[in-house]
Design an enzyme around this catalytic site. Structure first.
Site, PDB file in Angstrom:
ATOM      1  N   GLY A 241       0.812  -1.294   0.119  1.00  0.00           N
ATOM      2  CA  GLY A 241       0.052  -0.022   0.032  1.00  0.00           C
ATOM      3  C   GLY A 241       0.803   1.336   0.069  1.00  0.00           C
ATOM      4  O   GLY A 241       0.199   2.734  -0.221  1.00  0.00           O
ATOM      5  N   GLU A 278       3.887  -6.593   1.593  1.00  0.00           N
ATOM      6  CA  GLU A 278       3.170  -7.150  -0.022  1.00  0.00           C
ATOM      7  C   GLU A 278       3.238  -5.665  -0.692  1.00  0.00           C
ATOM      8  O   GLU A 278       2.136  -5.279  -1.391  1.00  0.00           O
ATOM      9  CB  GLU A 278       1.858  -7.424   0.398  1.00  0.00           C
ATOM     10  CG  GLU A 278       1.613  -8.644   1.127  1.00  0.00           C
ATOM     11  CD  GLU A 278       0.188  -8.994   1.428  1.00  0.00           C
ATOM     12  OE1 GLU A 278      -0.588  -8.334   1.095  1.00  0.00           O
ATOM     13  OE2 GLU A 278       0.009 -10.080   1.925  1.00  0.00           O
ATOM     14  N   PRO A 279       4.530  -5.175  -1.062  1.00  0.00           N
ATOM     15  CA  PRO A 279       4.369  -4.044  -1.949  1.00  0.00           C
ATOM     16  C   PRO A 279       4.157  -4.449  -3.465  1.00  0.00           C
ATOM     17  O   PRO A 279       4.754  -5.434  -4.012  1.00  0.00           O
ATOM     18  CB  PRO A 279       5.911  -3.359  -1.833  1.00  0.00           C
ATOM     19  CG  PRO A 279       6.580  -4.736  -1.589  1.00  0.00           C
ATOM     20  CD  PRO A 279       5.791  -5.498  -0.558  1.00  0.00           C
ATOM     21  N   GLY A 280       3.448  -3.547  -4.075  1.00  0.00           N
ATOM     22  CA  GLY A 280       2.941  -3.764  -5.460  1.00  0.00           C
ATOM     23  C   GLY A 280       3.738  -2.262  -6.247  1.00  0.00           C
ATOM     24  O   GLY A 280       4.550  -2.272  -6.787  1.00  0.00           O
ATOM     25  N   ARG A 281       2.763  -1.434  -5.995  1.00  0.00           N
ATOM     26  CA  ARG A 281       3.232  -0.222  -6.645  1.00  0.00           C
ATOM     27  C   ARG A 281       4.583   0.566  -6.280  1.00  0.00           C
ATOM     28  O   ARG A 281       5.290   0.940  -7.165  1.00  0.00           O
ATOM     29  CB  ARG A 281       1.925   0.979  -6.177  1.00  0.00           C
ATOM     30  CG  ARG A 281       2.098   2.178  -6.994  1.00  0.00           C
ATOM     31  CD  ARG A 281       0.829   3.333  -6.209  1.00  0.00           C
ATOM     32  NE  ARG A 281      -0.407   2.778  -5.915  1.00  0.00           N
ATOM     33  CZ  ARG A 281      -1.481   2.568  -6.594  1.00  0.00           C
ATOM     34  NH1 ARG A 281      -1.444   2.908  -7.689  1.00  0.00           N
ATOM     35  NH2 ARG A 281      -2.593   1.898  -5.995  1.00  0.00           N
ATOM     36  N   ARG A 317      -6.474   3.834 -15.308  1.00  0.00           N
ATOM     37  CA  ARG A 317      -6.349   4.514 -14.102  1.00  0.00           C
ATOM     38  C   ARG A 317      -6.972   5.886 -13.752  1.00  0.00           C
ATOM     39  O   ARG A 317      -7.582   6.255 -13.140  1.00  0.00           O
ATOM     40  CB  ARG A 317      -4.978   4.539 -13.503  1.00  0.00           C
ATOM     41  CG  ARG A 317      -4.365   2.946 -13.250  1.00  0.00           C
ATOM     42  CD  ARG A 317      -3.248   3.047 -12.476  1.00  0.00           C
ATOM     43  NE  ARG A 317      -3.236   3.310 -11.028  1.00  0.00           N
ATOM     44  CZ  ARG A 317      -3.248   4.582 -10.453  1.00  0.00           C
ATOM     45  NH1 ARG A 317      -2.418   5.482 -11.161  1.00  0.00           N
ATOM     46  NH2 ARG A 317      -3.551   4.776  -9.380  1.00  0.00           N
ATOM     47  N   TYR A 321     -10.382   5.673 -11.501  1.00  0.00           N
ATOM     48  CA  TYR A 321      -9.930   6.453 -10.005  1.00  0.00           C
ATOM     49  C   TYR A 321      -9.811   7.864 -10.381  1.00  0.00           C
ATOM     50  O   TYR A 321      -9.509   8.400  -9.264  1.00  0.00           O
ATOM     51  CB  TYR A 321      -8.846   5.722  -9.720  1.00  0.00           C
ATOM     52  CG  TYR A 321      -8.746   4.308  -9.546  1.00  0.00           C
ATOM     53  CD1 TYR A 321      -9.469   3.317  -8.724  1.00  0.00           C
ATOM     54  CD2 TYR A 321      -7.583   3.711 -10.280  1.00  0.00           C
ATOM     55  CE1 TYR A 321      -9.348   2.074  -9.025  1.00  0.00           C
ATOM     56  CE2 TYR A 321      -7.534   2.220 -10.256  1.00  0.00           C
ATOM     57  CZ  TYR A 321      -8.458   1.551  -9.752  1.00  0.00           C
ATOM     58  OH  TYR A 321      -8.141   0.218  -9.760  1.00  0.00           O
ATOM     59  N   CYS A 348     -14.206   4.818 -28.174  1.00  0.00           N
ATOM     60  CA  CYS A 348     -15.503   5.595 -28.358  1.00  0.00           C
ATOM     61  C   CYS A 348     -16.207   6.009 -27.072  1.00  0.00           C
ATOM     62  O   CYS A 348     -17.526   5.661 -26.913  1.00  0.00           O
ATOM     63  CB  CYS A 348     -16.308   4.720 -29.217  1.00  0.00           C
ATOM     64  SG  CYS A 348     -16.690   3.059 -28.144  1.00  0.00           S
ATOM     65  N   TYR A 377      -0.466  -1.382 -12.171  1.00  0.00           N
ATOM     66  CA  TYR A 377      -1.945  -1.316 -12.212  1.00  0.00           C
ATOM     67  C   TYR A 377      -2.279  -0.764 -13.670  1.00  0.00           C
ATOM     68  O   TYR A 377      -2.920  -0.090 -13.799  1.00  0.00           O
ATOM     69  CB  TYR A 377      -2.478  -0.594 -11.303  1.00  0.00           C
ATOM     70  CG  TYR A 377      -2.144  -1.281  -9.986  1.00  0.00           C
ATOM     71  CD1 TYR A 377      -2.698  -2.501  -9.573  1.00  0.00           C
ATOM     72  CD2 TYR A 377      -1.547  -0.780  -8.751  1.00  0.00           C
ATOM     73  CE1 TYR A 377      -2.406  -3.267  -8.294  1.00  0.00           C
ATOM     74  CE2 TYR A 377      -1.166  -0.987  -7.631  1.00  0.00           C
ATOM     75  CZ  TYR A 377      -1.359  -2.550  -7.529  1.00  0.00           C
ATOM     76  OH  TYR A 377      -1.359  -2.995  -6.319  1.00  0.00           O
TER      77      TYR A 377
HETATM   78  N1  LLP Z   1      -1.701  -6.728  -0.671  1.00  0.00           N
HETATM   79  C1  LLP Z   1      -3.146  -6.815  -0.805  1.00  0.00           C
HETATM   80  C2  LLP Z   1      -3.726  -7.715  -0.043  1.00  0.00           C
HETATM   81  C3  LLP Z   1      -3.757  -5.966  -1.702  1.00  0.00           C
HETATM   82  O1  LLP Z   1      -5.024  -6.121  -2.225  1.00  0.00           O
HETATM   83  C4  LLP Z   1      -2.760  -5.008  -2.670  1.00  0.00           C
HETATM   84  C5  LLP Z   1      -3.301  -4.386  -3.682  1.00  0.00           C
HETATM   85  C6  LLP Z   1      -1.416  -4.907  -2.420  1.00  0.00           C
HETATM   86  C7  LLP Z   1      -0.830  -6.063  -1.437  1.00  0.00           C
HETATM   87  C8  LLP Z   1      -0.556  -4.341  -3.156  1.00  0.00           C
HETATM   88  O2  LLP Z   1      -0.727  -2.852  -2.837  1.00  0.00           O
HETATM   89  P1  LLP Z   1       0.194  -1.721  -3.370  1.00  0.00           P
HETATM   90  O3  LLP Z   1       1.530  -1.809  -2.649  1.00  0.00           O
HETATM   91  O4  LLP Z   1       0.502  -2.006  -4.947  1.00  0.00           O
HETATM   92  O5  LLP Z   1      -0.415  -0.385  -2.973  1.00  0.00           O
HETATM   93  N2  LLP Z   1      -5.865  -0.850  -9.252  1.00  0.00           N
HETATM   94  C9  LLP Z   1      -5.626   0.149  -8.206  1.00  0.00           C
HETATM   95  C10 LLP Z   1      -4.707  -0.503  -7.168  1.00  0.00           C
HETATM   96  C11 LLP Z   1      -5.745  -1.612  -6.341  1.00  0.00           C
HETATM   97  C12 LLP Z   1      -4.656  -2.183  -5.234  1.00  0.00           C
HETATM   98  C13 LLP Z   1      -5.212  -3.521  -4.930  1.00  0.00           C
HETATM   99  N3  LLP Z   1      -4.787  -4.156  -3.903  1.00  0.00           N
HETATM  100  C14 LLP Z   1      -4.824   1.247  -8.885  1.00  0.00           C
HETATM  101  O6  LLP Z   1      -4.611   1.087  -9.833  1.00  0.00           O
HETATM  102  O7  LLP Z   1      -4.400   2.420  -7.874  1.00  0.00           O
END
Ligand code: LLP
Length: 420
Positions: A241, A278-281, A317, A321, A348, A377
């Site tokens: 997050g 659990e980093p993604g972004r 995105r 959002y 369209c 994302y």
């Molecule tokens: N762990 C869990 C349980 C999650 O649901 C998520 C993201 C993450 C980790 C990774 O979160 P991050 O570090 O990436 O913030 N599509 C949206 C974001 C959706 C996030 C969903 N869960 C966007 O484009 O902003």
């Protein structure tokens, strides 16, 4: 230099390569471009921050499931966090170790759970029915499921409601009042369910580390309560997050991985657990850009539009959002005036925009236009709306441009209807 930046010459670079030059080298437009060095640096920032802490970095592959990117993080020691059986299969194919995989989700399917138990990955219990399914899956697989309880700590992450997940009204996790019920169920069948940890995930694009601290304080209490009932809690999964600074024009600052870890370090080390993140972004976001070509410029009398060849289908995105992603032309246009534009695609509907009210030089057809911070994302949420083909992906690796994913093709699409 590493990543995407512009130099005094007015050109945008990815590492040391001009994006304009990349456009001239590759046959497709639009396409995604990544800096491998930036991916490396982002991962390194987490592993440096975690020094001295028993930990697992679980890359949230939903953010970007490019197989080569997944492999790259795995080679750097990463674990993976998943939300589907297909993600699990890809993570295993990319070489991720089961002990470093967490399977999340509020709607995990029975067959996915059987597969996950067999593989021996950590599984989050999200609800009463989920527990039931995991227990049955464990019996079918003939071995115990290693489970974490996903607790909803009810902490407000102060983000867009669509990406807020750890408040009371959210669909994720178990309610605090129900905790004892879950513990009692686990006690009933220790052979099927081996409770090894707790998990929480608050939301995405979080810009304040005190939010992680507040959640950790609450989770520490839960862990103590659960341990007091005889469970050997070895993992605390704090979720993902952490946000990234999308607003490149302002002095927006975001906490770093190190700020995040330092905020919880003391609490976590007193607990004596393995910390899972659990980093993604924050691992992939700034390492990618969506590279487009200007098709033309028009005005409706009230607004000016730059029409590009990319669209909401490849990058949703902003439409979904109202997200802001920085937009630049990839080169200066000598003598061109600046105007305020909406940047739109050919799809369209009026939701098809990549940016609104952006001041840019008036481009000519063929100019490159870059949507920044598109590593997370963006490609993973791309669709084929309007029968657009999901684009190719490239990365700059050691100063060289390499293809890391082929573009979808219309032939693949038509093949789905063959012989019906
Ligand atoms: N762990 C869990 C349980 C999650 O649901 C998520 C993201 C993450 C980790 C990774 O979160 P991050 O570090 O990436 O913030 N599509 C949206 C974001 C959706 C996030 C969903 N869960 C966007 O484009 O902003």
């Amino acid at each position: 230099s590493t990543g995407f930046y512009s130099k005094d010459d007015g050109f945008v670079y990815c590492d040391d390569v001009r994006v304009k030059d990349v456009r001239q080298q590759v046959p497709e437009s639009p396409f995604y471009l990544y800096s491998k060095n930036q991916l490396t640096e982002n991962f390194q920032a987490y592993s440096d921050a975690l020094s001295g802490i028993d930990s697992i970095i679980g890359y949230a592959i939903k953010a970007n499931n490019n197989f080569l990117i997944m492999k790259h993080f795995r080679e750097m020691g990463s674990g993976a966090v998943l939300v589907s059986g297909n993600e699990l299969e890809c993570a295993r194919a990319a070489g991720y170790a089961p002990e470093k995989i967490v399977f999340n989700g509020n709607g995990k399917l029975y067959h996915e759970l059987v597969y996950a138990v067999k593989e021996g990955v950590l599984i989050n219990i999200d609800s009463e029915f989920d527990l039931e399914n995991i227990r049955n899956a464990a019996r079918e697989a003939g071995k115990a499921a290693k489970v974490l309880l996903r607790i909803n700590p009810d902490v407000d992450p102060e983000v867009h409601p669509y990406v807020s997940t750890g408040i009371k009204s959210s669909k994720f996790g178990i309610r605090n009042e129900r905790l004892q019920w879950f513990l009692d169920e686990v006690k009933k069948d220790g052979k099927a369910l081996d409770l090894v940890g707790v998990h929480c995930h608050l939301g995405s694009t979080i810009s304040k580390v005190n939010i992680f601290y507040d959640a950790t304080v609450l989770m520490v209490d839960f862990i103590k309560e659960i341990r007091a009932q005889g469970f050997d809690i070895r993992y605390f999964d704090i979720g993902g997050g952490l946000g990234i600074p999308y607003h490149r024009d302002t002095d927006e600052v975001m906490p770093s991985p190190s700020d995040l870890i330092e905020a919880v370090r003391k609490l976590v080390s007193e607990l004596g657990v393995t910390l899972i993140l659990e980093p993604g972004r924050s691992l992939v976001g700034n390492a990618g850009a969506f590279v487009n070509t200007v098709n033309g410029v028009k005005s409706n009398g009230q607004k000016n539009f730059i029409v590009i060849d990319g669209s909401m289908a490849e990058l949703i995105r902003p439409s979904l959002y109202d997200a802001y992603q920085h937009i630049e032309l990839d080169q200066p246009i000598p003598g061109a005036e600046r105007k305020v534009f909406d940047v739109v695609g050919p799809v369209c509907e009026s939701a098809d925009f990549l940016g609104k009210d952006r001041e840019l030089q008036v481009p000519t057809a063929g100019t490159g236009l870059i949507v920044h911070d598109a590593g997370a994302y963006c490609m993973s949420m791309a669709s084929t709306y309007n029968l657009r083909m999901r684009p190719a992906e490239y990365w700059v690796d050691g100063g060289k441009v390499k293809k890391i994913r082929h573009c979808d093709t219309l032939a693949e699409h038509l093949a789905k209807f063959e012989g019906l």
